[in-house]
Design a protein around this motif. Sequence first.
Motif, PDB file in Angstrom:
ATOM      1  N   ALA A 122      17.403 -49.011 -10.759  1.00  0.00           N
ATOM      2  CA  ALA A 122      15.513 -49.646 -10.792  1.00  0.00           C
ATOM      3  C   ALA A 122      14.947 -48.954 -11.150  1.00  0.00           C
ATOM      4  N   ASN A 123      14.912 -47.892 -10.045  1.00  0.00           N
ATOM      5  CA  ASN A 123      13.778 -46.442  -9.997  1.00  0.00           C
ATOM      6  C   ASN A 123      13.503 -45.365 -11.054  1.00  0.00           C
ATOM      7  N   SER A 124      15.097 -45.314 -11.573  1.00  0.00           N
ATOM      8  CA  SER A 124      15.583 -44.208 -12.792  1.00  0.00           C
ATOM      9  C   SER A 124      14.620 -44.008 -13.829  1.00  0.00           C
ATOM     10  N   LYS A 125      14.517 -43.114 -14.437  1.00  0.00           N
ATOM     11  CA  LYS A 125      14.214 -43.142 -15.855  1.00  0.00           C
ATOM     12  C   LYS A 125      15.269 -41.878 -16.859  1.00  0.00           C
ATOM     13  N   ASP A 126      15.401 -43.027 -17.786  1.00  0.00           N
ATOM     14  CA  ASP A 126      16.245 -42.157 -18.596  1.00  0.00           C
ATOM     15  C   ASP A 126      17.545 -41.673 -18.207  1.00  0.00           C
ATOM     16  N   TRP A 127      18.373 -42.375 -17.516  1.00  0.00           N
ATOM     17  CA  TRP A 127      19.902 -42.128 -16.452  1.00  0.00           C
ATOM     18  C   TRP A 127      21.286 -41.587 -17.092  1.00  0.00           C
ATOM     19  N   ASP A 128      20.566 -42.632 -18.284  1.00  0.00           N
ATOM     20  CA  ASP A 128      21.905 -42.082 -19.190  1.00  0.00           C
ATOM     21  C   ASP A 128      21.824 -40.057 -19.797  1.00  0.00           C
ATOM     22  N   THR A 129      20.711 -39.818 -19.659  1.00  0.00           N
ATOM     23  CA  THR A 129      20.633 -38.004 -20.661  1.00  0.00           C
ATOM     24  C   THR A 129      19.862 -36.974 -19.298  1.00  0.00           C
ATOM     25  N   THR A 130      18.893 -37.787 -18.507  1.00  0.00           N
ATOM     26  CA  THR A 130      18.556 -36.336 -17.687  1.00  0.00           C
ATOM     27  C   THR A 130      19.468 -35.575 -17.052  1.00  0.00           C
ATOM     28  N   GLN A 131      18.428 -34.700 -16.363  1.00  0.00           N
ATOM     29  CA  GLN A 131      19.042 -33.410 -15.331  1.00  0.00           C
ATOM     30  C   GLN A 131      18.787 -33.419 -14.778  1.00  0.00           C
ATOM     31  N   ASN A 132      17.073 -34.251 -14.532  1.00  0.00           N
ATOM     32  CA  ASN A 132      16.417 -34.103 -13.223  1.00  0.00           C
ATOM     33  C   ASN A 132      17.035 -35.444 -12.185  1.00  0.00           C
ATOM     34  N   VAL A 133      16.205 -35.196 -10.611  1.00  0.00           N
ATOM     35  CA  VAL A 133      16.808 -35.695  -9.712  1.00  0.00           C
ATOM     36  C   VAL A 133      15.573 -36.162  -9.312  1.00  0.00           C
ATOM     37  N   PHE A 134      15.770 -37.406  -8.466  1.00  0.00           N
ATOM     38  CA  PHE A 134      14.456 -37.633  -7.539  1.00  0.00           C
ATOM     39  C   PHE A 134      15.127 -38.503  -5.760  1.00  0.00           C
ATOM     40  N   ILE A 135      15.547 -37.963  -5.218  1.00  0.00           N
ATOM     41  CA  ILE A 135      16.059 -38.961  -3.384  1.00  0.00           C
ATOM     42  C   ILE A 135      14.920 -38.725  -2.502  1.00  0.00           C
ATOM     43  N   GLU A 136      15.398 -40.285  -2.701  1.00  0.00           N
ATOM     44  CA  GLU A 136      14.081 -41.356  -1.249  1.00  0.00           C
ATOM     45  C   GLU A 136      15.474 -41.130   0.221  1.00  0.00           C
ATOM     46  N   GLY A 137      14.293 -40.102   0.986  1.00  0.00           N
ATOM     47  CA  GLY A 137      15.230 -39.774   1.875  1.00  0.00           C
ATOM     48  C   GLY A 137      15.028 -38.172   2.907  1.00  0.00           C
ATOM     49  N   ASP A 138      15.233 -38.438   4.626  1.00  0.00           N
ATOM     50  CA  ASP A 138      14.834 -37.273   5.083  1.00  0.00           C
ATOM     51  C   ASP A 138      15.916 -36.482   5.049  1.00  0.00           C
ATOM     52  N   ASN A 139      14.569 -35.173   4.796  1.00  0.00           N
ATOM     53  CA  ASN A 139      15.666 -34.139   3.512  1.00  0.00           C
ATOM     54  C   ASN A 139      16.967 -33.736   4.857  1.00  0.00           C
ATOM     55  N   LEU A 140      16.404 -33.397   5.784  1.00  0.00           N
ATOM     56  CA  LEU A 140      17.187 -32.764   7.115  1.00  0.00           C
ATOM     57  C   LEU A 140      19.075 -33.603   6.518  1.00  0.00           C
ATOM     58  N   GLU A 141      19.202 -34.506   6.104  1.00  0.00           N
ATOM     59  CA  GLU A 141      20.201 -35.074   5.511  1.00  0.00           C
ATOM     60  C   GLU A 141      20.932 -34.759   4.213  1.00  0.00           C
ATOM     61  N   VAL A 142      18.969 -34.858   3.933  1.00  0.00           N
ATOM     62  CA  VAL A 142      19.826 -34.565   1.822  1.00  0.00           C
ATOM     63  C   VAL A 142      20.220 -33.246   1.738  1.00  0.00           C
ATOM     64  N   LEU A 143      19.988 -32.430   2.856  1.00  0.00           N
ATOM     65  CA  LEU A 143      19.835 -30.490   2.852  1.00  0.00           C
ATOM     66  C   LEU A 143      20.967 -30.848   2.481  1.00  0.00           C
TER      67      LEU A 143
END
Length: 670
Positions: A88-109
């Motif tokens: 729902a909060n994405s843009k051009d899901w099927d074609t993009t190569q960019n990523v946005f992640i919501e969350g604590d960066n320690l766990e994400v890393l």
Amino acid sequence: MSTARPIHLPQEIPGGSPDFRTELAAKLAELVPEAVADGKVDVAKLRELLADDVADDSERFGLFWPGKKRALRAAQAPTTATLKPDLANSKDWDTTQNVFIEGDNLEVLKILQRHYHNKVKLIYIDPPYNTGKDFVYPDNFTEGLETYLEWTRQVNEEGKKVSTNSETEGRYHSNWLNMMYPRLKLARNLLTDDGVIFISIDDNEVANLRRLCDEVFGEPNFIDTIAVELSTTSGPKTVNAQQGTIVKNTEFIHIYRKSAEFDSFPHTPLLDGVNSYDTHYSIWIHEDGTLGSLSEELLRDEAVGAEIRSYGFLDRNQFSIKNMDKLLSVSEEAKSFIEANLERIARIDRAPVSAEGRSTEVGHWEAFEENRRTYLLTSLESGNLQALMPLSLNYRMSDDYRPRFGRTVIRGDLWKGFHQDMGNVAKEGGIAFSNGKKPVRLIKQLIRWANNTKEGGLILDFFAGSSTTAHAAMELNAEDGDNRRFIMVQLPEPPSEKSDEGKLARKAGFATIADISRKRIDLAGEKIGKGDTGFRAYKLTDTHFAKWRVTSDITPTQLEQHLLDLRDSADDDASQDDLLTEVLLKLGLSLTETIATKTIAGLDVREVGDNRVLACVDERTKPTLEQLRALVDAAPDKLIVLEDAFHGDDQLKTNLAQYAKTKGIELRTA
């Protein structure tokens, strides 16, 4: 007498992020097998082998603080966390190569380690500055994910709101270092060998951060610390300055490379404009091989000569080059003349060493070729051989707030003039939010200088804020036609309840900084209008698969219920997209894989990439052996079937494993 065929069972997908302690031990076993005994590293033997290279325990140099060992363990501990697609909060899901992640960066890393290890070209972060007012991430060193999940409800385990690191709380610097240390350790793993990291900081922690980065990245990999002029002594600062206070106008950026490979290619010089004319550029290069005077050529030009006379710059019928600034300030004809003859105006410079022994006639010049570069040589009356440096090497488009073509100097580690950007920084990206924002121009110029992200290089910012870094990457792509990619990571931190800015953000419907960040990327992309301006959005969450969650004080009744829960592999509330994303992450695939829905033998499956992975993530429908064989016959590199899809039928799973083995297909279950 018949021999029973061996039973081939599918491999299980790893349950968490890599265990860095185990990986390090494995590497030590390869390098020094004699230091490993009975599956454990023999530290005493390792010290013996290292001999004089081991530091004296009683007198060690380094940065030490309370909690450092726990902070290191926080980086080393595997995580079972995963990412949930946020369509729902994405843009051009099927074609993009960019990523946005919501969350604590320690766990994400930690989650990013499997695929993105050694794949990120450039990292820029602008972490909390530890001013006593800034938010500091509420790490619990043993239960990082649970701490994050608690934090998203805005309270910690004691019911207290987690927000700032006040000096009155004690261990002020230690708390900040404990937050930064594990994140930098993990970030380094993601950098390519020619990668680089930029870290913005102010004077509160600039010294501690330098020592910390020396330890994490290695002191030889320190490149420089840039001082960035972000304000001037004006407004309220003037009162303090008039009373003798030295006011702060700069912040800093530490730069570290991953290894010396970063300097194996040239970086891009950045140019600051200079208003004054360098009067050393006074020689005129004639095409016939002779040398003359710029002053004479200015007078010889009909239009410029007329203006020199009309403005009264003649002295005894001669024009002095010392009046050049005055002339250029009033004469457009003179400016045009200089810009049209940059290759013919020169100054004396040192001759290359390889030209030693050569000579020319005084007042003449000769071309000299070396390493595909042409030098113009001339001899002075003293007999010294010199080179002529054309003004074209010094007259270029500047990288100032208002770029202009003119005389420039190569910028060093003092980056002036960014206070001009700060006047508009609150509105950059179309979002009226200035808290901690850095100018887009600043980030763009860091990326340009590094010169290592072209041809689709990956840029990471795990303290994304309002995603200035993403904005900068998209703008650069639009300007030079490249396709740099980005990953932004931002905690769902609420806007301040106390500031007017925070109140406006809440009123505008932004519940978190992550909301602001996504909207800023969207609006900036619309304005840029070229290239890949989309992004796949994800949110940090706990694993969707069953895991062991008991402690020593569990009651018999609780243990019985937990064992019953473990019978189901996957969370019933998770969607097929949720389950697929987690499986792909644990297999080490990227967050931007091409995924298509296909129907094979009546089964709805997901095809990842060019048939690299075929995944059956429908846990509710039990497939037949014929259907599963059809999936194998589709010849993917890997076939994934959820454990729950077998509905406890071990014979079905075994038959599938045997068939996949005969076809050379790797089968994984989750």
